[in-house]
Design an enzyme around this catalytic site. Structure first.
Site, PDB file in Angstrom:
ATOM      1  N   ILE A  25     -17.777   3.314   5.109  1.00  0.00           N
ATOM      2  CA  ILE A  25     -18.301   2.288   4.250  1.00  0.00           C
ATOM      3  C   ILE A  25     -19.164   1.607   4.923  1.00  0.00           C
ATOM      4  CG2 ILE A  25     -17.556  -0.439   3.587  1.00  0.00           C
ATOM      5  CD1 ILE A  25     -14.565   0.357   3.771  1.00  0.00           C
ATOM      6  N   ALA A  58     -14.076  -6.281   6.015  1.00  0.00           N
ATOM      7  CA  ALA A  58     -13.124  -5.360   6.927  1.00  0.00           C
ATOM      8  C   ALA A  58     -11.845  -6.145   7.185  1.00  0.00           C
ATOM      9  CB  ALA A  58     -13.965  -5.138   8.161  1.00  0.00           C
ATOM     10  N   ARG A  59     -11.759  -6.831   8.099  1.00  0.00           N
ATOM     11  CA  ARG A  59     -10.361  -7.656   8.471  1.00  0.00           C
ATOM     12  C   ARG A  59     -10.787  -9.060   9.077  1.00  0.00           C
ATOM     13  NH1 ARG A  59      -8.746  -4.829   5.439  1.00  0.00           N
ATOM     14  NH2 ARG A  59      -6.703  -3.347   5.753  1.00  0.00           N
ATOM     15  N   ASP A  66     -14.305 -11.149   2.006  1.00  0.00           N
ATOM     16  CA  ASP A  66     -13.209 -10.723   1.131  1.00  0.00           C
ATOM     17  C   ASP A  66     -12.054 -10.901   1.854  1.00  0.00           C
ATOM     18  OD1 ASP A  66     -12.210  -9.726  -1.392  1.00  0.00           O
ATOM     19  OD2 ASP A  66     -11.972  -7.834  -0.522  1.00  0.00           O
ATOM     20  N   GLU A  91      -4.007 -14.940   5.307  1.00  0.00           N
ATOM     21  CA  GLU A  91      -4.071 -14.871   3.797  1.00  0.00           C
ATOM     22  C   GLU A  91      -2.739 -15.074   3.369  1.00  0.00           C
ATOM     23  OE1 GLU A  91      -5.705 -11.100   3.025  1.00  0.00           O
ATOM     24  OE2 GLU A  91      -7.711 -11.247   3.988  1.00  0.00           O
ATOM     25  N   HIS A 132      -9.465 -11.003  -1.038  1.00  0.00           N
ATOM     26  CA  HIS A 132      -9.231  -9.637  -0.609  1.00  0.00           C
ATOM     27  C   HIS A 132      -8.975  -8.798  -1.968  1.00  0.00           C
ATOM     28  CE1 HIS A 132      -7.270  -7.600   2.919  1.00  0.00           C
ATOM     29  NE2 HIS A 132      -8.149  -6.824   2.263  1.00  0.00           N
ATOM     30  N   GLY A 156     -11.690  -6.632  -2.921  1.00  0.00           N
ATOM     31  CA  GLY A 156     -12.697  -5.729  -3.267  1.00  0.00           C
ATOM     32  C   GLY A 156     -12.247  -4.373  -3.497  1.00  0.00           C
TER      33      GLY A 156
END
Length: 338
Positions: free
Chosen positions: A172, A246-247, A271, A276, A295, A297
């Site tokens: 990515i 990413a995270r 994102d 979450e 989240h 994407g």
């Protein structure tokens, strides 16, 4: 076609049931992937979308494989209840919801869909960067609220000639770098190792101090958790934009809020979040220099279908003792060495 019944009390298959392998779905999958499962005459497809149905399936069936997307947690205590388990598959790339170490110790293959979301996450990253840099959310809202006259107060900028620092030059990261270069950005990066790319590798601190925008593309591990902490924020430019697709756990959320609230960095778009969904009225989400998407994407129709079909295809192959796609078994090396 084999029908799938989500009612755990209803017998769902009537022919050769005892000879089939049992695949337990913890979440729904894309339609094309579900069709593949339904048409697999040598498999029973079971669903455990809620606590009651999951308990029923575990107590009444010898589970051979689990397929999840991201919400379904597969920890050691869960695996312990499934002595026949051979495969744990995730329709995606990250494996935060699966205890890979425990699975490996138990000889269970962990399957994911490597590189399946690289294009869409790279696009999403650049979209967030452009929205934040050009202040597009506020610009669009201004018109929707009939405040055309407020255009005189608009403040935005362009990405051309600015420096993008990429943390993590994997699949990515590479795609983001090439798109950013096409936009006229100067791209630098820091990663666990130098990559064969036409971009400058710099030390971590140098990246933080020289980047106008910083984009995260790392897995969440014990080494990367809260990598972006108070010390990292203190090194960033006051005009810096931070992008995270990413995270969430890679960033210390408390320090992020402090830095944004005090304007020691200019903005944040992501994102992903450490928690979450976020708590209601999360103060981070109330800040004007913050843009968050849920989240999603990878949830474009094309990529979602690709991730699910790849994962199902490889799960079926493994259960049939056939060769799956290369690199889809995340813990293959460790299993081979055991």
């Amino acid at each position: 076609m084999i029908s799938v019944d989500t009612n755990p009390k209803t017998p769902r298959f009537t022919i050769n049931q005892m000879n089939r392998k049992n695949i337990l779905l913890l979440e729904t999958v894309a339609e094309d992937a579900m069709n593949m499962l339904e048409n697999a005459s040598d498999m029973n497809i079971l669903t455990g979308f809620d606590e009651a149905s999951l308990k029923h399936q575990i107590e009444n069936n010898a589970i051979d494989a689990i397929i999840t997307r991201g919400k379904g947690l597969v920890r050691d205590s869960f695996m312990e209840q499934l002595p026949n388990l051979k495969v744990i598959s995730r329709c995606g790339v990250g494996l935060d919801n699966i205890d890979v170490s425990s699975a490996t110790k138990r000889g269970i293959k962990v399957v994911n869909a490597p590189n399946s979301n690289a294009d869409t996450i790279a696009e999403h990253t650049i979209a967030l960067l452009l929205m934040l840099q050009r202040n597009l959310y506020n610009a669009v809202t201004m018109v929707k609220e009939n405040r055309w006259g407020d255009r005189g107060t608009y403040v935005g900028d362009e990405t051309n000639s600015k420096t993008l620092g990429i943390i993590g030059m994997g699949n990515i990261g590479k795609k983001v770098a090439h798109i950013a270069k096409a936009l006229g950005m100067n791209v630098i990066y820091w990663s666990s190792k130098k990559e064969d790319v036409p971009f400058s590798f710099v030390e971590f601190k140098q990246l933080l101090t020289t980047s106008d925008a910083i984009s995260l593309h790392l897995p969440l591990t014990s080494k990367t958790e809260k990598l972006i902490d108070s010390a990292a924020f203190s090194l960033m430019k006051t005009n810096a934009l931070l992008i995270n697709t990413a995270r969430g756990g890679i960033i210390d959320q408390k320090e992020l809020f402090k830095s944004l609230q005090s304007h020691s960095i200019a903005g944040f778009a992501a994102d992903v979040l450490a928690e979450e969904p976020p708590v209601e009225n999360d103060p981070l989400l109330q800040l004007k220099n913050v843009l968050i998407t849920a989240h999603l994407g990878s949830l474009t129709k094309t990529t979602y279908t690709k991730m699910c079909t790849m994962t199902v295809q490889n799960t079926l192959a493994i259960l049939r003792s056939e060769a799956p796609m290369k690199n889809c078994v995340f813990n293959k090396k460790e299993l081979d060495n055991n």
